[in-house]
Enzyme design. Structure first.
Site, PDB file in Angstrom:
ATOM      1  N   HIS A  70      -1.211  -2.395  -0.758  1.00 37.67           N
ATOM      2  CA  HIS A  70      -2.553  -2.122  -1.295  1.00 37.67           C
ATOM      3  C   HIS A  70      -3.114  -3.426  -1.845  1.00 37.67           C
ATOM      4  O   HIS A  70      -2.439  -4.151  -2.571  1.00 37.67           O
ATOM      5  CB  HIS A  70      -2.419  -1.054  -2.389  1.00 37.67           C
ATOM      6  CG  HIS A  70      -3.538  -1.021  -3.383  1.00 37.67           C
ATOM      7  ND1 HIS A  70      -4.825  -0.702  -3.039  1.00 37.67           N
ATOM      8  CD2 HIS A  70      -3.554  -1.234  -4.720  1.00 37.67           C
ATOM      9  CE1 HIS A  70      -5.582  -0.724  -4.123  1.00 37.67           C
ATOM     10  NE2 HIS A  70      -4.832  -1.054  -5.156  1.00 37.67           N
TER      11      HIS A  70
ATOM     12  N   TYR B 201     -11.852  -0.030  -7.103  1.00 30.25           N
ATOM     13  CA  TYR B 201     -11.833   0.078  -8.557  1.00 30.25           C
ATOM     14  C   TYR B 201     -11.882  -1.322  -9.154  1.00 30.25           C
ATOM     15  O   TYR B 201     -11.545  -2.315  -8.497  1.00 30.25           O
ATOM     16  CB  TYR B 201     -10.605   0.846  -9.063  1.00 30.25           C
ATOM     17  CG  TYR B 201      -9.271   0.215  -8.754  1.00 30.25           C
ATOM     18  CD1 TYR B 201      -8.744  -0.802  -9.548  1.00 30.25           C
ATOM     19  CD2 TYR B 201      -8.504   0.669  -7.675  1.00 30.25           C
ATOM     20  CE1 TYR B 201      -7.508  -1.379  -9.276  1.00 30.25           C
ATOM     21  CE2 TYR B 201      -7.266   0.106  -7.394  1.00 30.25           C
ATOM     22  CZ  TYR B 201      -6.772  -0.920  -8.202  1.00 30.25           C
ATOM     23  OH  TYR B 201      -5.560  -1.485  -7.928  1.00 30.25           O
TER      24      TYR B 201
ATOM     25  N   ASP C 204       8.423  35.069  -7.157  1.00 23.66           N
ATOM     26  CA  ASP C 204       8.499  36.512  -6.997  1.00 23.66           C
ATOM     27  C   ASP C 204       9.008  36.810  -5.594  1.00 23.66           C
ATOM     28  O   ASP C 204       8.730  36.085  -4.645  1.00 23.66           O
ATOM     29  CB  ASP C 204       7.174  37.203  -7.285  1.00 23.66           C
ATOM     30  CG  ASP C 204       6.031  36.771  -6.375  1.00 23.66           C
ATOM     31  OD1 ASP C 204       6.144  35.701  -5.733  1.00 23.66           O
ATOM     32  OD2 ASP C 204       5.027  37.494  -6.309  1.00 23.66           O
TER      33      ASP C 204
END
Length: 811
Positions: free
Chosen positions: A223, A252, A541
């Site tokens: 990156h 960013y 469940d």
């Protein structure tokens, strides 16, 4: 005496775990690091330190919040290890602006402070911003920058004071094992005996895993991160400028302040995926800078620089001074990989963890090791969540690379990845395609959500117009399929439902100990029951069919259930996953018996095969196990057979159903029908964080049957003691919709969140199940659900909404 623990990797995860373990009294902890402890050379050493807490996953948000709290309290060099500069995400498109409204809702659901801002207010927080380019922003003042390496040193110092040892320049060369258990770690500087080994080696995880014979499902990817030369333009106040995300361009930004100079650091996900083979990464001393920092490729960053200048025009006067391609980890689903491996007992993973979640992960794994279970629900992070088909190197590589590409994309909750597909298909797949099935994917399975062949049935249906978000991956055809199920009969592909065979002389006693309901019934009985953890939280469940005195078929939710039962099974019990070799058709609707009975010589009447009963029979030429169950609230059966006979079973039922107007039904209709009936979905509506009474499942607990896992934790509890409850809400406006995870406001304050939601075509309005304080989970209580910034009125309803007297099923 506590066990000997060896942690491989002294990055931020390894150091956090050592600190958390020693704080809980486990002092025989050794941390091995191949590089120098000051800067080990892995992803931690180059991480920009961004901490944005809000995540669609509640657990990751909680991990990040703990990281913020812990690092804020940690001091190194006289400074806190967290700088609460805040976070600012900006939108330059209508789609992103809507997404930020949704993110603000997620923040409210999970308890993160945040505020939507005007462009002008965004520019006040970031004076370099061109306010004319943006539509608005989302500001989270509690987010900020983690000082990862100082946090490592601070936590290592505390752990060392409690008895842990940290050894640098120790390269792991082998994992010792005996009898299926880990026994030690071999390094180039000696062997370390161990009862527990935790791999926190970051992107080297697959290398360490290979030594242990364990698949570590992550892909290292590079990156890009770059920093400008010192800026001479006015930038506003140095202190307190938030981290800036420009997700519409996969960018960013953060400030770096050094000796009075200000540089802008920027990271890009806009470039091509750059996978890295961890087996070929340089050793620390052979790397030009550090093993995790690869040479910068300016040509890949050039488009991002232009996008950065467009958003922050003052950057045009600057230049990129330095950069690198930093390696870090991506998994097939973008989540961390935590827990004990199935292949080698005592070998644990704490992998694919970003700095953002590091302290939270350290806490969870430490709790898991020392008490047997973490306090948080970690099912979405558990390494054992992956099916066998999802653990191939090709699958891991393809999905990992795609997750890199999608880091900043707007992802719909139903949106599937496109490759590699199809991977797992039922025997009915060819017929489903002929009927125009629209497939989404889950656990590798292709799952029809509706069928274009049913489009004529949707003509003329009056349905509210949907907003663009809830209309994605939806069709009005689902309403027609739901109506056909209620009025006639439909076939549903239930093959992806995981099925286990539990057999052997001790099978009954084993299942009795593991589950909450009474299973000591005659063969032919089916029971709905729960798996609990020792603290009484709902692990899963199940539907358990007793087919013979020592043979059971268990319908469960995921690979985690198989792993849980395998770990606890005694020697006289065999637990086998039979899903791949079997299939299932759900035949449901008021005409289901008219369709099925002529195809078999067995008595499928209500008296002959009652509700929650099972029988082996032939449907035409096909041997089946028929279970009188209904997840949609209508008469019918789940019909199981072997995979080789599945297509014949489908064709037999389809042909016989033509006089009755049979349709194929998809998951979209299925979900609507089950919510009308009030049936819960584990993993969405309840998890280990909830006990059965809170979840409205107390009926599945038999405290008088003898001891079972979690029973002690339930002593003295009941529905009256529950401080929170899973409540059924109906939206007041028949045209309104929500999707799940939205905050629920009680008296104007966010007090809960939506778990499952769908439009109820029978009841004529949207249904949402939500966790609420018990005082608010009372029928008739007015609440509001925030959906993309709007407060949608809703009312707590009495459940089930459909057929409360069970007249449709018990017929």
């Amino acid at each position: 005496m506590n066990p000997r623990v060896v942690i491989i990797g002294a990055g931020v995860v390894g150091c956090s775990l050592a600190d958390e373990l020693t704080a809980r009294g486990w002092t025989r902890v050794t941390v091995l690091e191949q590089g120098p402890l000051k800067s080990p050379g892995g992803s931690t050493s180059h991480a920009p330190g961004l901490v944005f807490q809000t995540n669609p996953c509640k657990t990751l948000t909680e991990f990040a919040a703990y990281t913020v709290r812990k690092f804020t309290a940690l001091l190194e060099d006289g400074e806190p290890c967290f700088q609460p500069v805040g976070g600012l995400e900006i939108a330059t498109s209508e789609e992103r602006w809507a997404e930020l409204h949704r993110k603000a809702g997620l923040a409210a659901s999970w308890g993160v402070r945040g505020e939507l801002l005007t462009p002008q207010r965004c520019a006040e927080l970031w004076p370099m911003l061109d306010a004319g380019r943006i539509l608005g922003g989302f500001h989270t003042p509690g987010d900020g920058l983690a000082r990862a390496l100082p946090a490592c040193r601070a936590q290592a110092r505390r752990a060392t004071a409690r008895g842990a040892r940290f050894l640098e320049r120790h390269t792991v060369t082998a994992i010792e094992r005996d009898g299926g258990r880990v026994t030690g770690v071999v390094t180039d500087r000696g062997t370390f005996g161990a009862d527990i080994v935790v791999c926190a080696a970051g992107f080297w995880g697959p290398v360490i895993g290979a030594m242990a014979g364990v698949t570590v499902p992550l892909l290292p990817v590079a990156h890009q991160y770059a920093r400008t030369a010192p800026l001479t333009v006015p930038t506003g106040s140095v202190a307190g400028r938030p981290i800036l995300r420009f997700q519409d361009r996969d960018l960013y930004f953060r400030e770096h302040s050094e000796a009075g100079n200000i540089r802008i650091g920027m990271g890009s996900y806009a470039h091509r995926p750059m996978p890295v083979d961890p087996f070929t990464v340089s050793a620390y001393d052979d790397a030009p800078v550090m093993p995790s920092a690869l040479p910068f490729t300016p040509e890949d960053f050039a488009p991002s620089w232009q996008d950065a200048v467009g958003l922050l025009p003052a950057l045009a006067q600057g230049r990129i001074e330095e950069g690198f391609n930093g390696v870090f980890s991506f998994t097939p689903d973008g989540m961390p990989v935590l827990g004990e491996s199935r292949e080698l007992r005592g070998f644990w993973l704490a992998e694919a963890v970003w700095v953002t979640h590091s302290a939270g992960v350290g806490k969870a794994v430490a709790e898991w090791l020392t008490t047997g279970e973490p306090a948080a629900d970690i099912h979405a992070c558990d390494v054992r969540r992956f099916e066998e088909a999802q653990r191939s190197p090709s699958y891991i590589a393809e999905r990992g690379a795609q997750n890199f590409v999608e880091v900043y994309d707007v992802i719909h909750p139903l949106q599937p990845m496109e490759q590699p597909r199809p991977l797992r298909v039922s025997p009915f797949f060819s017929r489903q395609r002929e009927l125009g099935a629209y497939f989404l994917e889950g656990a590798g399975w292709e799952r029809p959500h509706w069928y274009e062949s049913n489009a004529p049935l949707a003509a003329g249906l009056e349905l509210p117009e949907r907003d663009s978000w809830s209309a994605r991956y939806w069709s009005p055809i689902a309403a027609a399929e739901a109506r056909a199920t209620r009025e006639r009969v439909a076939l549903y592909d239930m093959t992806p439902l995981k099925r286990l065979s539990v057999t052997g002389p001790g099978a009954l006693d084993f299942l009795q100990r593991m589950t909450t309901n009474q299973l000591a019934k005659r063969p032919g009985s089916v029971t709905y029951t729960l798996l609990l953890n020792p603290s009484g939280g709902v692990r899963s469940d199940l539907t358990v069919a007793r087919l013979a005195p020592d043979a059971f078929q268990v319908g469960c939710n995921s690979e985690l259930d198989l792993d849980w039962l395998l770990r606890h099974a005694p020697d006289d019990v065999r637990v086998t996953d039979i899903t791949p070799g079997t299939c299932c058709v759900g035949v449901w609707g008021p005409l289901a018996r008219a369709l099925v009975q002529p195809l078999t010589r067995e008595d499928f009447s209500h008296r002959g095969l009652g509700y929650f009963k099972a029988r082996r029979a032939f449907i035409g030429c096909v041997p089946v196990t028929a279970m009188r169950l209904s997840y949609v609230g209508e008469l019918g059966w789940e019909l199981y057979t072997s995979a080789d006979l599945g297509l014949r079973l489908w064709d037999t039922l389809w042909e016989a159903g033509q006089p009755y107007g049979v349709v194929a039904g998809g998951r979209s209709a299925f979900n609507s029908l089950r919510l009308e009936k009030g049936y819960r979905a584990w993993g969405a509506d309840m998890t280990t964080e909830h006990n059965p009474y809170e979840a409205g499942l107390g009926f599945a607990v038999r405290m008088d049957k003898g001891d079972f896992m979690g029973r002690a934790a339930l002593e003295g509890l009941g529905e009256k003691t529950a401080a929170r409850r899973l409540a059924c809400l109906t939206l007041d406006d028949p045209a309104a919709m929500v999707m799940g995870k939205e905050p629920v406001y009680v008296d104007g304050v966010p007090k809960g969140y939506v778990t499952s939601a769908a439009y109820g075509y029978t009841v004529g309005r949207a249904i949402a199940y939500a966790w609420l304080p018990a005082r608010a989970a009372v029928p008739g209580t007015a609440v509001h659900i925030e959906y993309f910034g709007e407060k949608v009125p809703a009312t707590v309803a009495t459940e089930p909404l459909f057929d409360p007297r069970m007249e449709h099923i018990l017929t």
